[in-house]
Each structure stands twice: as structure tokens, then as C-alpha cells.
Design a protein around this motif. Structure first.
Motif, short mmCIF file in Angstrom:
data_model
loop_
_atom_site.label_atom_id
_atom_site.label_comp_id
_atom_site.label_asym_id
_atom_site.label_seq_id
_atom_site.Cartn_x
_atom_site.Cartn_y
_atom_site.Cartn_z
N PHE A 1 11.43 49.39 24.39
CA PHE A 1 11.53 48.08 25.05
C PHE A 1 10.89 48.24 26.43
CE2 PHE A 1 13.30 44.74 27.59
CZ PHE A 1 13.47 43.67 26.72
N SER A 2 9.91 47.41 26.71
CA SER A 2 9.23 47.57 28.00
C SER A 2 8.65 46.25 28.48
CB SER A 2 8.10 48.60 27.90
OG SER A 2 7.09 48.16 27.01
N ILE A 3 8.61 46.11 29.79
CA ILE A 3 7.96 44.99 30.46
C ILE A 3 6.96 45.57 31.46
CG2 ILE A 3 8.27 43.00 31.99
CD1 ILE A 3 9.38 42.49 29.24
N ASP A 4 5.77 45.03 31.46
CA ASP A 4 4.76 45.50 32.41
C ASP A 4 5.33 45.47 33.82
OD1 ASP A 4 2.49 45.18 34.37
OD2 ASP A 4 1.32 45.45 32.52
N LEU B 1 5.38 40.11 23.82
CA LEU B 1 5.59 39.01 24.75
C LEU B 1 4.31 38.79 25.57
CD1 LEU B 1 7.38 36.96 26.21
CD2 LEU B 1 8.18 38.81 27.68
N TYR B 2 3.79 37.56 25.46
CA TYR B 2 2.56 37.22 26.17
C TYR B 2 2.84 36.22 27.27
CZ TYR B 2 -0.25 39.35 22.47
OH TYR B 2 -0.83 40.23 21.59
N LYS B 3 2.13 36.37 28.37
CA LYS B 3 2.04 35.36 29.41
C LYS B 3 0.63 34.84 29.36
CE LYS B 3 3.09 33.04 33.18
NZ LYS B 3 4.00 31.88 33.15
N ARG C 1 5.38 32.73 25.28
CA ARG C 1 5.56 32.65 23.85
C ARG C 1 5.76 34.05 23.28
NH1 ARG C 1 0.71 33.67 20.95
NH2 ARG C 1 -1.08 34.03 22.31
N ILE C 2 6.51 34.15 22.20
CA ILE C 2 6.73 35.41 21.51
C ILE C 2 5.91 35.39 20.23
CG2 ILE C 2 8.42 36.78 20.25
CD1 ILE C 2 9.34 37.07 22.89
N GLU C 3 5.14 36.43 19.98
CA GLU C 3 4.47 36.60 18.71
C GLU C 3 5.14 37.76 17.99
OE1 GLU C 3 0.32 37.11 19.13
OE2 GLU C 3 -0.06 35.02 19.69
N GLU C 4 5.56 37.54 16.75
CA GLU C 4 6.26 38.56 15.98
C GLU C 4 5.33 39.14 14.94
OE1 GLU C 4 9.50 37.11 13.66
OE2 GLU C 4 10.59 38.99 13.83
N GLN C 5 5.23 40.45 14.90
CA GLN C 5 4.42 41.15 13.91
C GLN C 5 5.32 42.13 13.17
OE1 GLN C 5 1.26 42.94 16.16
NE2 GLN C 5 0.07 41.04 16.29
N ILE C 6 5.31 42.07 11.85
CA ILE C 6 6.15 42.94 11.04
C ILE C 6 5.26 43.89 10.25
CG2 ILE C 6 7.88 43.01 9.21
CD1 ILE C 6 8.73 40.22 10.02
#
Length: 293
Positions: free
Chosen positions: A36-39, A16-18, A2-7
């Protein structure tokens, strides 16, 4: 996933959460993606594609009707995965950054809009003889400006309601309005020699059954009324359609009518796309020549 958007302020952050674990993030600032990064533990599993696709989608990057431009810093040349991801989504090196520019496809209606924008000036009277869902009426309001007046016509109440709702939403209700009327009756709203532009988009109401569409005899009466309404130097535009459901009788009849117009009074332009299908929409422009009463 799921994507959580924070403004926060002018920045939009995508997390981006798993399940409950944060595995990636991105920042978007006025079309620029500075971060932009991915663990590392989750790379190579499609999560980078998911995050970038969602960022672009939420900001119009896949809308075929909207021009969009996104940029990002060039990744380290040794980071082949980052370069592959950027390429997959249409980014290319340009001016020392990665750039993704999308320009809407040229359609018959968009071509007519461009040409009318170049040919017409603010002020005056503009008519949308087939207002449909209101997008052409809204376009004409932008051309007419605060000192102009725009009237949209449609025989279908749903089209009139949709058009007036769109104009109100865009703050154009002081310039334009839609009324329920057949396009062949446009002389009621534009006396001879009064209109700067009369716009037709034939066929059917977008989103409605295709079986309900304009007919040749009525359309020819409407076009003649539109030409009568034009000022010298005014422009009439028409987009013609054909296909399995509506056939091509209206299109052929209108083209024959346009070819019959005297050169001393009108300049007629039929803009055929040479490599489009025969049934593709056909944009046409008629300019009333000075002295063409």
C-alpha cells in the motif's frame, strides 16, 4: 479522483490516479494487503484514506451483515502517518501484523439462526411461514441439506417471487420452494407431527410499505398450526415486532399465547435483550417436548 481496478490471477491491484498521474497503489491477496503506497508528493491530502476506504468497501469491509478480516504488515514504527491511517480504519496490532476484524452485530434474526443451527439436524421438513424476501428460507435450506425439504409461505406474490429467485440463484431450488399461501394455512403443507422446524418472522415485508403487516388474530391461528405441525422435539421460532406504525397488539397477543402453553407439552423461551429498546425485535423459541402431541 478515480480508482481503476485491475485483477490478475488471485491478486487484486488498485491503482489511484489523479487525472492522468498514478499517485497510489494497493494490492489485496485473500484479505491481506501486502503493499500500500501513496506517492510522497501526494501524502497528507487524503488520498491514502480514499484508497484504503475504497479497497475495504469493494471487499465487504463496511457491510454490517458480513464478517470480514483484513490484515497488513506492520509499518515502520517511525511512520506515524501510516499508523494513524491504519487506526482510523480499525486496524490494530495483533500477532505481528495489523488486523481489522469485523463481526456482524447480533440481531434478533441472527440469534434465532444461531440457536436453530445448534438445535436442528439435516434432513426432515422445515417451514418458513413468513418467507418475505427469502433469507430465512435460504437459511433453512442450508440446515435441511440435500435430504431435507423446505417450504416457504407468504401471502404476497412479490415475496414468493423474490424467495424463489433467491433460492435459484443460490442453487437451493431442489431443496426449497416458496408458495403463495397465508401462514395460517400451513397445515396444508405440513400434517400434524411432520415438521422439524417452523419459522416465523412477523411484521412487514422488507422493502414494502409498513402499513401492510401481519395481524394478531391471524398470527395466533398460524402459530397454533405451526405447533400442531411440529414433531416431538421440533422447534418453532418467532421474531416479534412492535412500533409506531404497527403498534404492539400482535406482540402482546403472541406473548400471552406463548405464556399460556402448558409446560407438559412445550418449553417456551423468550429472549429479551435487557439493554435494547422496548420496541426492539423479540426472538422466541418453542420446543415441543417428547410426548407433546
Amino acid at each position: 479522483m478515480r480508482i481503476e481496478e485491475q485483477i490478475c490471477g488471485t491478486k487484486t491491484q488498485y491503482l489511484l490516479y489523479k487525472e492522468q498521474t498514478l499517485i497510489g497503489s494497493a494490492v489485496l491477496e485473500n484479505g491481506h494487503i501486502p503493499a500500500f503506497s501513496i506517492d510522497p508528493c501526494w501524502r497528507g491530502k487524503g488520498y491514502g484514506c480514499y484508497l484504503l476506504k475504497e479497497l475495504l468497501r469493494r471487499n465487504g469491509g463496511f457491510d454490517p451483515q458480513t464478517e470480514s478480516c483484513f490484515t497488513a504488515p506492520l509499518p515502520d514504527p517511525s511512520d506515524a502517518a501510516a499508523m494513524a491511517l491504519a487506526k482510523r480504519f480499525g486496524f490494530a496490532e495483533s500477532g505481528g501484523v495489523l488486523r481489522r476484524l469485523r463481526v456482524p452485530d447480533l440481531t434478533a434474526v441472527r440469534l434465532v439462526h444461531r440457536m436453530l443451527t445448534d438445535m436442528l439436524a439435516p434432513g426432515g421438513l422445515y417451514l418458513d411461514a413468513t418467507c418475505g424476501n427469502g433469507h430465512d428460507t435460504l437459511f433453512l435450506c442450508g440446515l435441511a441439506g440435500p435430504k431435507g425439504r423446505v417450504i416457504g409461505l407468504d401471502i404476497q406474490p412479490a415475496a414468493v417471487q423474490a424467495t424463489n429467485a433467491l433460492l435459484a440463484q443460490k442453487g437451493m431450488e431442489q431443496i426449497g420452494r416458496a408458495v403463495q399461501a397465508d401462514h395460517s394455512d400451513l397445515a396444508r403443507f405440513a400434517p400434524p407431527g411432520s415438521a422439524d422446524c417452523v419459522m416465523f418472522n412477523f411484521g412487514w415485508l422488507p422493502g414494502a410499505p409498513h402499513e401492510v403487516h401481519s395481524q394478531a388474530d391471524n398470527s395466533l391461528r398460524a402459530l397454533q398450526a405451526g405447533l400442531d405441525a411440529l414433531k416431538p422435539g421440533g422447534v418453532l421460532s418467532a421474531v416479534l415486532y412492535s412500533g409506531k406504525v404497527i403498534g404492539d397488539s400482535e406482540k402482546r397477543a403472541v406473548l400471552d399465547f406463548f405464556r399460556s402453553l402448558p409446560l407438559t407439552r412445550y418449553t417456551v423461551l423468550v429472549c429479551q435483550f435487557a439493554n435494547w429498546a422496548e420496541e426492539a425485535p423479540l426472538p422466541c423459541l418453542i420446543i415441543k417436548r417428547p410426548g407433546g402431541h
